[in-house]
Motif scaffolding. Structure first.
Motif: not given
Length: 336
Positions: A105-114, A137-140
């Motif tokens: 959830d944390l990573m999905f939220a971060e990628i979505t926000a970017r 965004a996913t790679r970074d």
């Protein structure tokens, strides 16, 4: 692009990036290329916690083949039987699965926000460009998390190796250490009345304060299970300092329930990151009979602390608990 469509795009891009390669092998082909039998590859796959696909299902790629090769390439693995290999794979799988569940959830939220920020900034509507942004965004994000995860793992591994080498023991061996438990009083009742957000805050406060008390006094967290933390230390004195620090920290944090804490010392079986044996069971049983706000220790810990001027140990009357006919607890307090 509306939110549901963007979520599906992100999910697709993230999954493809993580799997990193076309699925083109079935189980027999993985076994052939990695040099193991299909039965062994299936057992290891399931032990890692992955679903058991049909033998002819094309679900694997070159990374899966290489993973089997590397796992079987360890000398200690190659020389062990299938039960031991599956046990090691299971321990790795369980640890990684729990970590992944927390990170998802944390990573999905971060990628979505970017992605959303980049789309809004450039007013993008072209799906190919949005897909490129999503891949970046996913790679970074995954690269940053991977580097941080590797750093934390290496530090923990260094500490674990130091403890193992100091004790002169290997995995699945017995060593004398202190084992303790701390659990919250009235946790079951609290869960019936607390909002999920309040429960999350309570658990966070409990885990953060107990972890700090444990690590700052030379011990390590074995595991957290709901309202209980299990910890260990090399010596009874370190374990006693941890127990006292846990109780003291709970008093400082407002709104945290009282704790019951117990400690036992003696030979313990260390296996796959967990601890087993009668000393562990004794510490657990003592936790159950301890009064809120107190610390109980067993005979082994009491003997180790008897002449230590830092602690006050008071003998209590024997109690009967499950698995122990006569368990003699001792009350631990700081020396005044």
């Amino acid at each position: 692009m509306v939110a549901p469509e963007l979520s599906k795009l992100i999910q697709s891009v993230v999954e493809d990036y993580l799997v990193d390669g076309e699925r083109r092998y079935d189980r027999a082909q993985v076994a052939e290329r990695s040099g193991v039998s299909p039965q062994v590859s299936r057992k290891l796959w399931m032990a890692l916690g992955f679903p058991a696909h049909q033998d002819d299902a094309v679900e694997y790629n070159d990374h899966d083949v290489e993973a089997v090769r590397r796992f079987r390439g360890f000398k200690v693995v190659a020389e062990s039987d299938m039960r031991q290999q599956a046990s090691a794979a299971r321990a790795l799988g369980l640890s990684m699965a729990r970590l992944a569940e927390w990170q998802a959830d944390l990573m999905f939220a971060e990628i979505t926000a970017r992605v959303e920020a980049a789309v809004a900034e450039d007013s993008l509507t072209d799906q190919e460009k949005i897909a490129e942004l999503t891949l970046t965004a996913t790679r970074d994000t995954i690269e940053a998390v991977s580097q941080l995860q590797m750093y934390v793992w290496r530090r923990h591994l260094a500490a674990a190796l130091s403890r193992s080498l100091d004790g002169g023991t290997a995995e699945d061996s017995t060593r004398e250490i202190a084992v303790g438990f701390a659990d919250m009083v009235g946790y079951t009742r609290l869960t019936r009345h607390l909002h999920p957000d309040e429960l999350s805050m309570l658990l966070e406060a409990f885990e953060s304060t107990t972890t700090a008390a444990i690590t700052e006094n030379g011990g390590w967290v074995v595991k957290n299970v709901g309202d209980e933390v299990m910890f260990a230390a090399e010596t009874a004195a370190e374990g006693a300092r941890i127990a006292l620090a846990i109780q003291e920290s709970t008093m400082v944090v407002g709104g945290t329930p009282e704790l019951r804490v117990a400690l036992a010392y003696g030979p313990v079986l260390q296996r796959l990151g967990d601890l087993y044996g009668s000393v562990v069971n004794m510490a657990s049983r003592l936790t159950g009979v301890a009064r809120p706000g107190t610390i109980l220790i067993d005979d082994g810990a009491a003997a180790e602390l008897a002449d230590d001027p830092e602690f006050d140990v008071q003998n209590l009357r024997s109690v009967r608990v499950r698995g122990f006919n006569r368990l003699r607890p001792h009350l631990l307090r700081p020396k005044e």
